[in-house]
Every structure is written in structure tokens, then in C-alpha cells.
Design an enzyme around this catalytic site. Structure first.
Site, short mmCIF file in Angstrom:
data_model
loop_
_atom_site.label_atom_id
_atom_site.label_comp_id
_atom_site.label_asym_id
_atom_site.label_seq_id
_atom_site.Cartn_x
_atom_site.Cartn_y
_atom_site.Cartn_z
N ASP A 1 1.00 -1.23 -0.12
CA ASP A 1 -0.19 0.12 -0.03
C ASP A 1 1.02 1.44 0.06
OD1 ASP A 1 0.88 0.22 2.49
OD2 ASP A 1 -0.97 -0.09 3.56
N SER A 2 0.25 2.38 -0.05
CA SER A 2 1.23 3.67 -0.20
C SER A 2 1.54 4.05 1.04
CB SER A 2 0.15 4.54 -0.98
OG SER A 2 -0.88 4.96 -0.02
N GLY A 3 1.05 3.56 2.32
CA GLY A 3 1.52 4.16 3.62
C GLY A 3 0.29 5.34 3.79
N GLY A 4 -0.38 5.68 3.12
CA GLY A 4 -1.10 6.80 3.37
C GLY A 4 -2.27 6.55 4.54
N ASP B 1 -8.45 -6.63 0.31
CA ASP B 1 -7.34 -7.01 1.49
C ASP B 1 -8.05 -6.53 2.99
OD1 ASP B 1 -6.05 -4.58 3.06
OD2 ASP B 1 -6.65 -4.16 1.08
N CYS C 1 -14.77 -27.49 7.11
CA CYS C 1 -13.41 -26.94 6.56
C CYS C 1 -12.39 -27.99 6.50
CB CYS C 1 -13.05 -25.93 7.65
SG CYS C 1 -11.65 -25.18 7.17
N GLY D 1 -10.82 4.96 0.70
CA GLY D 1 -11.80 5.57 1.51
C GLY D 1 -13.38 4.84 1.75
N GLN E 1 -10.70 8.33 -5.10
CA GLN E 1 -11.62 8.91 -3.83
C GLN E 1 -12.76 9.61 -4.17
OE1 GLN E 1 -10.72 8.30 -0.77
NE2 GLN E 1 -8.75 7.60 -0.44
N CYS F 1 -9.24 -27.46 6.58
CA CYS F 1 -7.73 -26.81 6.89
C CYS F 1 -7.01 -27.69 7.84
CB CYS F 1 -7.75 -25.33 7.05
SG CYS F 1 -8.18 -25.20 9.09
N CYS G 1 -8.66 -27.54 11.29
CA CYS G 1 -10.09 -28.16 11.57
C CYS G 1 -9.88 -29.70 11.35
CB CYS G 1 -11.06 -27.98 10.50
SG CYS G 1 -11.62 -26.30 10.86
N ASP H 1 -2.49 8.71 -1.36
CA ASP H 1 -3.43 9.39 -1.60
C ASP H 1 -3.67 10.26 -0.50
OD1 ASP H 1 -4.07 7.20 -0.34
OD2 ASP H 1 -6.12 7.14 -0.76
#
Ligand SMILES: [Zn+2]
Length: 371
Positions: free
Chosen positions: A89-92, A260, A298, A210, A183, A300, A303, A141
Site C-alpha cells: 500500500d502507499s502508507g497513506g 485485502d 472446513c 476511502g 477517492q 484446513c 479443523c 492519496d
């Protein structure tokens, strides 16, 4: 880096996003590896769980250990032993949740680690992500907390566009693609303008920023519909920070490809289990003597190998293994949901799949089961 669309069902679509580190079947969910690791798991675990792509946080990695350290240790894939695609991500998002000072040039804030003053500009965000070596970088952004007055939302949206242009100009690496961020809050006309003008810049994919900040389902649906209407068909569309079952289904139904969210992993660390029949807390006393799995449907490792009683004991006593096993289950649930969505789109029954998935969870919850 391109998106090949293989099937459509209404607005929903399924395909393959090609990156230098492999292909990602879409719609896809990216587990969040905030500091270069998905908490309690390593790269091999993620591969075993069937994750296609992971997200890591620019903000945290630029402060600790520093993007230059990651670069000198071979880049983020090598550093965290994850050979698949990575989006940074941008860190914003992290920066704006601190007490940040925003100007036209960028944003200044104090490090959560040592209080030192740090500046992040669109150009620096690109340089940091190029050092990290992710497959997909995201342009910096400007975020505003909602609700906010229209002029405030519009000013942030316009500045985001100017920063998007600067981000494009700052790019040096040819083996990294970049997503622009749309945005505009919940205002459909601002969203449409932001999407159309971001698309004109020619990014390899588009993030809808946003959202998941307290807006209603109807407001979010409308924002996504408007944005998707302005974006090119052959590029990835990504809603940031959205990861609950119902939210992802509604977004996929409107043409979103990528997600995400910290939700599945964070809930696991709080003892909250995700299942197709609704979510519940393993901490509840009724599970203490249960020999059954977390979720009978499940497959996994958690489980198939461990009882609710054992897992509850680990969680109640604060054993790290408990957090790890629950994290593996919740990620399996979320990744399986994406697989089931892809299948439903290919088979032309997405609407029915969405309705039955939501109905099943709602009825299970109203019939008790949620902690
Ligand atoms: Zn499981």
C-alpha cells in the site's frame, strides 16, 4: 502485467491477473502482512493455505527496518520468503490515522516507533515501494474521515489526482505496476470524476479508497457502481480494507476483483471463528469439552487435526500456537470463499450463490451461534 477476464456473470467477473511473481485468480483476497509477515504465519504457511497474493505495509516497513534494508537483503519477496505476488500500500492510510500535517508537497507525521519526524511525499512513496520491490505499488492519496463536508472531500479528491500524476512521473522500475486510488467519499459525482480522471492517467489497476469507514451498505454499493462505470474493463479493481463476507460478495457483484483486510487474521487473534454458518467465539464455555472441529465443512489443518476444546484451551491460556491455528482457519475460510465465488461466476450462478451464502449466515446467526 495484465488482467485476463475469463468469465462474466452480470457485473461480476473472474479472471487471471498476471504479475512478475505469478498469476492471481480473481476475485482474490490478499492476507495482510503488516510488518512483512502475516501475524503468526510465515511464507511457507501462506503458500500451503493457498494464498495467491499478499499485502504488506509501506508505512511500517519504511520505518522498521527501513526500505533500504529490505532492498539490500534482496527485496521483500526474498526478505519474507514469500515467492508469490506482493502488493504494497502507499502508507497513506496509516499516516492519515496519525496526527499528520498535510500540504501540497506531501504529509508529515511522527513515527509510531520512536517519535521522529518523517515526511512522505508521492515521490518518496514510489521510491520506498520500488526499494521494497513489490509487484504492485499504490500511489499516495489523501484521506478524509467521513462524514465530511463536500468541499473538504472534493479538495482531498483533487489533491489525490495531482499526487497520482506525480506518482506516475516518479516511477523508475518497469517490473512493478502501479495502482491509482479513486477517492470522493460517498458523493457519486465526486466518485465519478475521481475515477474518470484517475483512469486517464493510465494506471495498471485501480483501488477504491476511502471505503469501510462507517458508510452504509447502500452508500458503499453506490460508490462502487459509479466508480466501476468509469474504469477500463481490462484493469484490476481493488477495494481497500474490505474483507467481511457480505461486503466482499456485494463488491464482487458490482465488478470488484481484489480485496485485502486485517479482519480474518485480527478476529482469529481475538478467538473469533469465521464459518459459512456464521461467526462465533471459541472462548465460550460451551466449547471447553467439544471434540468437534471449528467448522465441520472446513478442510484446513486446524479443523482436520484439532478439537474445539483444545483450541479453546490454547486461546484461554494465551498460547501463541492457538493464535496461529485460528489464523490458519480464518484465512482458509476467506480464501475458500473467494474460490467459491470464482466458481459461481464461471458457472453463471453468482447471484444465487451470493443470496444463499448471506442467507445461510444470517439464519445461523439469528438461530444463535454468534458469540
Ligand atoms: Zn478450518
Amino acid at each position: 502485467m495484465r488482467l485476463e477476464i475469463e468469465a462474466r456473470d452480470g457485473m461480476a467477473r473472474s479472471g487471471v491477473f498476471h504479475t512478475p511473481h505469478g498469476a492471481v485468480a480473481t476475485p482474490a483476497f490478499m492476507p495482510v502482512g503488516t510488518r512483512g509477515t502475516v501475524k503468526t504465519l510465515d511464507g511457507d504457511d501462506l503458500a500451503c493455505l493457498g494464498a495467491h497474493m499478499v499485502l504488506s505495509n509501506t508505512y511500517h516497513l519504511m520505518l522498521r527496518p527501513g526500505a533500504d534494508v529490505v532492498r539490500d537483503l534482496g527485496g521483500l519477496h526474498e526478505f519474507m520468503n514469500w515467492r508469490g505476488p506482493i502488493l504494497t500500500d502507499s502508507g497513506g492510510y496509516q499516516v492519515f490515522s496519525l496526527d499528520a500535517k498535510v500540504s501540497e508537497s506531501g504529509v508529515a507525521f511522527r513515527s509510531t516507533y520512536d517519535g521522529s519526524r518523517v515526511e512522505l511525499t508521492p515521490e518518496r512513496a514510489v521510491a520506498v515501494q520500488e526499494d521494497l520491490g513489490s509487484d504492485v505499488a499504490v500511489a499516495l492519496d489523501v484521506l478524509v474521515g467521513l462524514p465530511a463536508a463536500r468541499p473538504v472531500v472534493e479538495a482531498a479528491m483533487q489533491r489525490t489526482l495531482r499526487w497520482a500524476e506525480r506518482s506516475m512521473l516518479a516511477r523508475r522500475r518497469e517490473d512493478q505496476s502501479m495502482f491509482g486510488i479513486v477517492q470522493g467519499g460517498t458523493d457519486p459525482s465526486l466518485r465519478a470524476e475521481s475515477a474518470a480522471r484517475t483512469a486517464e492517467l493510465g494506471f495498471e489497476g485501480y483501488a477504491v479508497g476511502g471505503l469501510s469507514v462507517g458508510e452504509s451498505d447502500a452508500e458503499r454499493d453506490r460508490a462502487i457502481e459509479v466508480v466501476v462505470g468509469e474504469l477500463p474493463e481490462d484493469r484490476v479493481r481493488y477495494t481497500m480494507g474490505l474483507g467481511d463476507t457480505e461486503g466482499m460478495l456485494r463488491a464482487v457483484a458490482r465488478g470488484i476483483d481484489l480485496f485485502d483486510c486485517v479482519l480474518p487474521t485480527r478476529l482469529a487473534r481475538h478467538g473469533k471463528i469465521l464459518t459459512p454458518e456464521g461467526d462465533y467465539s471459541i472462548r465460550r464455555a460451551e466449547h471447553a469439552r467439544s471434540n468437534g472441529p471449528l467448522d465441520v465443512s472446513c478442510g484446513c489443518r486446524t479443523c482436520t487435526s484439532y478439537s474445539r476444546g483444545y483450541l479453546r484451551h490454547l486461546v484461554q491460556t494465551g498460547e501463541p500456537t492457538g493464535l496461529r491455528l485460528l489464523t490458519m482457519h480464518n484465512l482458509t475460510y476467506t480464501l475458500s470463499l473467494m474460490g467459491a465465488m470464482r466458481e459461481a461466476i464461471v458457472e453463471g450462478r453468482f447471484e444465487r450463490f451470493m443470496a444463499s451464502t448471506i442467507e445461510r449466515r444470517v439464519s445461523a446467526v439469528s438461530g444463535e451461534s454468534l458469540a
